[in-house]
Design a protein around this motif. Structure first.
Motif, PDB file in Angstrom:
ATOM      1  N   LEU A  28     -49.931 -19.722  68.315  1.00 38.89           N
ATOM      2  CA  LEU A  28     -49.159 -18.523  67.998  1.00 38.89           C
ATOM      3  C   LEU A  28     -48.022 -18.818  67.025  1.00 38.89           C
ATOM      4  CD1 LEU A  28     -48.974 -16.915  71.534  1.00 38.89           C
ATOM      5  CD2 LEU A  28     -50.174 -15.992  69.561  1.00 38.89           C
ATOM      6  N   GLN A  29     -47.489 -20.043  67.059  1.00 39.27           N
ATOM      7  CA  GLN A  29     -46.370 -20.353  66.177  1.00 39.27           C
ATOM      8  C   GLN A  29     -46.823 -20.938  64.839  1.00 39.27           C
ATOM      9  OE1 GLN A  29     -43.757 -23.235  67.886  1.00 39.27           O
ATOM     10  NE2 GLN A  29     -45.430 -24.443  68.727  1.00 39.27           N
ATOM     11  N   LYS A  30     -48.082 -21.295  64.716  1.00 38.05           N
ATOM     12  CA  LYS A  30     -48.562 -21.841  63.455  1.00 38.05           C
ATOM     13  C   LYS A  30     -48.692 -20.773  62.380  1.00 38.05           C
ATOM     14  CE  LYS A  30     -50.863 -25.927  65.173  1.00 38.05           C
ATOM     15  NZ  LYS A  30     -52.108 -26.649  65.339  1.00 38.05           N
ATOM     16  N   THR A  31     -49.003 -19.573  62.795  1.00 38.19           N
ATOM     17  CA  THR A  31     -49.101 -18.484  61.823  1.00 38.19           C
ATOM     18  C   THR A  31     -47.751 -17.808  61.715  1.00 38.19           C
ATOM     19  OG1 THR A  31     -49.749 -16.886  63.497  1.00 38.19           O
ATOM     20  CG2 THR A  31     -51.522 -18.095  62.373  1.00 38.19           C
ATOM     21  N   ASP A  32     -47.497 -17.178  60.601  1.00 36.38           N
ATOM     22  CA  ASP A  32     -46.224 -16.493  60.414  1.00 36.38           C
ATOM     23  C   ASP A  32     -46.360 -15.015  60.788  1.00 36.38           C
ATOM     24  OD1 ASP A  32     -43.550 -16.437  59.753  1.00 36.38           O
ATOM     25  OD2 ASP A  32     -43.947 -15.796  57.698  1.00 36.38           O
ATOM     26  N   HIS A 145     -39.786 -13.945  77.659  1.00 37.61           N
ATOM     27  CA  HIS A 145     -39.935 -14.545  76.332  1.00 37.61           C
ATOM     28  C   HIS A 145     -41.241 -14.028  75.734  1.00 37.61           C
ATOM     29  CE1 HIS A 145     -36.810 -17.745  77.023  1.00 37.61           C
ATOM     30  NE2 HIS A 145     -36.979 -17.244  78.227  1.00 37.61           N
ATOM     31  N   VAL A 146     -41.131 -13.321  74.612  1.00 39.51           N
ATOM     32  CA  VAL A 146     -42.265 -12.619  74.030  1.00 39.51           C
ATOM     33  C   VAL A 146     -42.377 -12.965  72.562  1.00 39.51           C
ATOM     34  CG1 VAL A 146     -43.153 -10.298  73.506  1.00 39.51           C
ATOM     35  CG2 VAL A 146     -41.969 -10.706  75.666  1.00 39.51           C
ATOM     36  N   LEU A 147     -43.606 -13.002  72.060  1.00 40.89           N
ATOM     37  CA  LEU A 147     -43.848 -13.108  70.623  1.00 40.89           C
ATOM     38  C   LEU A 147     -44.430 -11.787  70.165  1.00 40.89           C
ATOM     39  CD1 LEU A 147     -45.364 -16.685  70.308  1.00 40.89           C
ATOM     40  CD2 LEU A 147     -43.066 -15.938  69.707  1.00 40.89           C
ATOM     41  N   GLU A 148     -43.712 -11.111  69.268  1.00 39.11           N
ATOM     42  CA  GLU A 148     -44.156  -9.818  68.752  1.00 39.11           C
ATOM     43  C   GLU A 148     -44.774  -9.979  67.387  1.00 39.11           C
ATOM     44  OE1 GLU A 148     -41.045  -6.913  68.652  1.00 39.11           O
ATOM     45  OE2 GLU A 148     -41.392  -6.358  70.732  1.00 39.11           O
ATOM     46  N   PRO A 149     -45.826  -9.189  67.094  1.00 40.53           N
ATOM     47  CA  PRO A 149     -46.395  -9.254  65.738  1.00 40.53           C
ATOM     48  C   PRO A 149     -45.399  -8.762  64.704  1.00 40.53           C
ATOM     49  CG  PRO A 149     -47.637  -7.748  67.164  1.00 40.53           C
ATOM     50  CD  PRO A 149     -46.488  -8.254  67.950  1.00 40.53           C
ATOM     51  N   ARG A 150     -45.374  -9.437  63.573  1.00 37.69           N
ATOM     52  CA  ARG A 150     -44.539  -8.978  62.461  1.00 37.69           C
ATOM     53  C   ARG A 150     -45.227  -7.813  61.764  1.00 37.69           C
ATOM     54  NH1 ARG A 150     -40.492 -12.672  61.122  1.00 37.69           N
ATOM     55  NH2 ARG A 150     -40.851 -14.765  61.895  1.00 37.69           N
ATOM     56  N   GLU A 151     -44.430  -6.970  61.147  1.00 39.77           N
ATOM     57  CA  GLU A 151     -45.000  -5.877  60.358  1.00 39.77           C
ATOM     58  C   GLU A 151     -45.631  -6.444  59.099  1.00 39.77           C
ATOM     59  OE1 GLU A 151     -42.379  -2.617  59.700  1.00 39.77           O
ATOM     60  OE2 GLU A 151     -41.570  -2.747  61.726  1.00 39.77           O
ATOM     61  N   VAL A 152     -46.713  -5.860  58.694  1.00 37.12           N
ATOM     62  CA  VAL A 152     -47.432  -6.344  57.513  1.00 37.12           C
ATOM     63  C   VAL A 152     -46.943  -5.601  56.279  1.00 37.12           C
ATOM     64  CG1 VAL A 152     -49.670  -6.647  56.447  1.00 37.12           C
ATOM     65  CG2 VAL A 152     -49.413  -6.847  58.912  1.00 37.12           C
TER      66      VAL A 152
END
Length: 152
Positions: A28-32, A145-152
C-alpha cells in the motif's frame, strides 16, 4: 536450533508479529495512491464516556480506504467493537479490550491488523466504545490508522 523464518517454505511470525503485519500492508505504501489519515473515537464532542456507559460513533470514510491499525490515547480501560455498516460485518468476534493495543513485550503501538481491511460500499464504520469501569473516562480516544485513496 534453526529459526523457522529462515526456512524458505515456512514462515513463523510468532517472535515478530509487527514485521508480519507490516509485510501485509507494505504494497500500500509503494504506490503513491494512498495518504495516511487518522480517525479518533469517541469524536471530540463526546470524548468522556460515563461510568458503565457506552458511545456509538459512525465514521464516514472514503470508499476504497484501508483500515490498517489502531492505537489509543488514555483509553486502557475501554472495550470496543467495529462494524462495517455496508456489510454488517463485525471486525472482531467479541468486544476487544483497548488494553490489548497497549505497548507490551517490546512491541509498541500502533497495533497493526493482521490484514488490512478495505472499506467498500458506503464506507461507513460504526465504532461502539464501552466503559465497564465505575468511573467516567477522561479524554480517552481510540485512534484508527487508515490509508485513503488520493484523488486522481
Amino acid at each position: 536450533m534453526k529459526s523457522l523464518w529462515n526456512v524458505g517454505t515456512v514462515r513463523d511470525y510468532w517472535p515478530r508479529p509487527d514485521a508480519a503485519c507490516i509485510e501485509n500492508v507494505e504494497w500500500l505504501q509503494k504506490t503513491d495512491c494512498f495518504r495516511p489519515k487518522f480517525y479518533a473515537v469517541p469524536i471530540q464532542g463526546s470524548i468522556d464516556i460515563p461510568a458503565n456507559g457506552f458511545i456509538t460513533n459512525t465514521l464516514a470514510m472514503v470508499p476504497g480506504a484501508w483500515l490498517i491499525g489502531l492505537s489509543h490515547v488514555n483509553a486502557s480501560t475501554l472495550d470496543f467493537q467495529m462494524t462495517d455498516i455496508s456489510t454488517n460485518y463485525k471486525l472482531f468476534n467479541t468486544q476487544l479490550s483497548v488494553d490489548l493495543l497497549s505497548n507490551s513485550g517490546g512491541f509498541f503501538s500502533p497495533f497493526y491488523l493482521p490484514e488490512p481491511y478495505m472499506m467498500a460500499g458506503n464506507a461507513l464504520l460504526r465504532v461502539d466504545v464501552y466503559n465497564s469501569t465505575a468511573t467516567a473516562t477522561n479524554n480517552s480516544q481510540i485512534v484508527l490508522h487508515v490509508l485513503e485513496p488520493r484523488e486522481v
